[in-house]
Each structure stands twice: as C-alpha cells, then as structure tokens.
Design a protein around this motif. Structure first.
Motif, PDB file in Angstrom:
ATOM      1  N   CYS A   1       4.006   0.706   3.731  1.00 19.13           N
ATOM      2  CA  CYS A   1       4.132  -0.137   5.152  1.00 19.13           C
ATOM      3  C   CYS A   1       4.801  -1.510   4.594  1.00 19.13           C
ATOM      4  CB  CYS A   1       2.482  -0.560   5.410  1.00 19.13           C
ATOM      5  SG  CYS A   1       2.557  -1.149   7.091  1.00 19.13           S
ATOM      6  N   PRO A   2       6.100  -1.302   4.836  1.00 19.15           N
ATOM      7  CA  PRO A   2       6.918  -2.497   4.202  1.00 19.15           C
ATOM      8  C   PRO A   2       6.294  -3.820   4.911  1.00 19.15           C
ATOM      9  CG  PRO A   2       8.456  -0.576   4.620  1.00 19.15           C
ATOM     10  CD  PRO A   2       6.909  -0.191   5.202  1.00 19.15           C
ATOM     11  N   GLY A   3       6.053  -4.060   5.959  1.00 19.96           N
ATOM     12  CA  GLY A   3       5.746  -5.410   6.622  1.00 19.96           C
ATOM     13  C   GLY A   3       4.747  -5.986   5.873  1.00 19.96           C
ATOM     14  N   LEU A   4       3.749  -5.175   5.263  1.00 16.24           N
ATOM     15  CA  LEU A   4       2.834  -6.043   4.370  1.00 16.24           C
ATOM     16  C   LEU A   4       3.633  -6.885   3.275  1.00 16.24           C
ATOM     17  CD1 LEU A   4       0.102  -3.351   3.616  1.00 16.24           C
ATOM     18  CD2 LEU A   4      -0.138  -5.459   4.733  1.00 16.24           C
ATOM     19  N   ARG A   5       4.568  -6.603   2.868  1.00 14.84           N
ATOM     20  CA  ARG A   5       4.911  -7.223   1.522  1.00 14.84           C
ATOM     21  C   ARG A   5       5.683  -8.548   2.231  1.00 14.84           C
ATOM     22  NH1 ARG A   5       5.853  -5.929  -3.136  1.00 14.84           N
ATOM     23  NH2 ARG A   5       6.818  -4.398  -4.228  1.00 14.84           N
TER      24      ARG A   5
ATOM     25  N   THR B   1       0.788  -1.266  -0.120  1.00 14.70           N
ATOM     26  CA  THR B   1       0.103   0.088  -0.112  1.00 14.70           C
ATOM     27  C   THR B   1       1.044   1.326   0.063  1.00 14.70           C
ATOM     28  OG1 THR B   1      -1.737   1.284   0.951  1.00 14.70           O
ATOM     29  CG2 THR B   1      -0.375   0.184   2.538  1.00 14.70           C
ATOM     30  N   HIS B   2       0.249   2.347  -0.210  1.00 17.38           N
ATOM     31  CA  HIS B   2       1.015   3.678  -0.396  1.00 17.38           C
ATOM     32  C   HIS B   2      -0.161   4.677  -0.079  1.00 17.38           C
ATOM     33  CE1 HIS B   2       3.639   6.945  -2.441  1.00 17.38           C
ATOM     34  NE2 HIS B   2       3.867   6.695  -1.058  1.00 17.38           N
ATOM     35  N   VAL B   3       0.038   5.518   1.209  1.00 19.68           N
ATOM     36  CA  VAL B   3      -0.805   6.271   1.519  1.00 19.68           C
ATOM     37  C   VAL B   3      -0.473   7.666   1.423  1.00 19.68           C
ATOM     38  CG1 VAL B   3      -2.441   7.071   3.571  1.00 19.68           C
ATOM     39  CG2 VAL B   3      -1.600   4.650   3.272  1.00 19.68           C
ATOM     40  N   LEU B   4      -1.253   8.448   0.779  1.00 16.34           N
ATOM     41  CA  LEU B   4      -0.910   9.963   0.358  1.00 16.34           C
ATOM     42  C   LEU B   4      -1.884  10.796   1.247  1.00 16.34           C
ATOM     43  CD1 LEU B   4      -0.178   9.729  -3.333  1.00 16.34           C
ATOM     44  CD2 LEU B   4       1.484   9.589  -1.321  1.00 16.34           C
ATOM     45  N   ASP B   5      -1.353  11.948   1.840  1.00 16.21           N
ATOM     46  CA  ASP B   5      -2.341  12.733   2.670  1.00 16.21           C
ATOM     47  C   ASP B   5      -2.394  13.870   1.669  1.00 16.21           C
ATOM     48  OD1 ASP B   5      -2.730  15.218   4.066  1.00 16.21           O
ATOM     49  OD2 ASP B   5      -1.404  14.664   5.496  1.00 16.21           O
TER      50      ASP B   5
END
Length: 109
Positions: A41-45, A5-9
């Motif tokens: 969130c690198p842990g997801l990978r 994922t990649h979250v943008l504000d």
C-alpha cells in the motif's frame, strides 16, 4: 518516521491484491487504502508519523470473499487489527500473512 506493509494471501500463495486497510491512532483514522498488485500500500509511505501507538486494520474477510473463498457466516476472521508502537526514528514495516483462519505479523525491515 515512515510506515509500510506487505500483505500475503497464504491461502493462495500470492500477494493479497485489493485488500482494504486503515491506519488509526487512538480513535482517529489517519489513512484508508487498498493493497496494490504486489500486496503493498504505497500511500502509507507518504505519511509522516510521530512516536505513539497505532493500529492497522486489515479487511481480511472482505478480501477472501472477493477471492470467492468459502467463508462461514460469520467469518472466523473479519477485520484483523494489529496494534503496534513507534518508539524511535526510522522506518517501520508491518507485514501481514493471512488466510481465512489464521494470520501472522512481525516487525519487518
């Protein structure tokens, strides 16, 4: 199969560093994490997923409170759930574009 994922504000025009999120399958929590300085969130990978239905839950209101954004009580968006399915081999990327009052997602690459 892997997930990222990649979250943008979108309120501040930057990655959403420090947003808590969780991954669920049915009623079972598979992962808890927090986005890094780049909004990832690198842990997801590190998870290996199977075909099925999943839910990513992003703690949007908590994040914007940390950014000192003025939110109503209760906030318009609190936790944002994204339900998605994994149906074939490969990598799944589920980004989130978020503000206190709107969000958008899509299947990324």
């Amino acid at each position: 199969m892997t997930l990222s994922t990649h979250v943008l504000d979108m309120m501040h025009g930057r990655p959403a560093a420090g947003m808590a999120l969780s991954l669920w399958q049915d009623q079972v929590k598979l992962f808890d994490g927090v986005t890094d300085g780049d909004g990832r969130c690198p842990g997801l990978r590190e998870l290996t997923l199977e075909e099925g239905r999943y839910r990513l839950v992003f703690k949007v209101a908590d994040y914007f409170r940390m950014q000192r954004a003025a939110l109503p009580d209760p906030p318009f968006l609190d936790a944002v759930p994204i339900d998605f399915g994994i149906a074939d081999e490969g990598h799944y990327h589920v980004p989130l574009l978020a503000s206190p009052f709107a969000y958008s997602t899509y299947r990324g690459s």
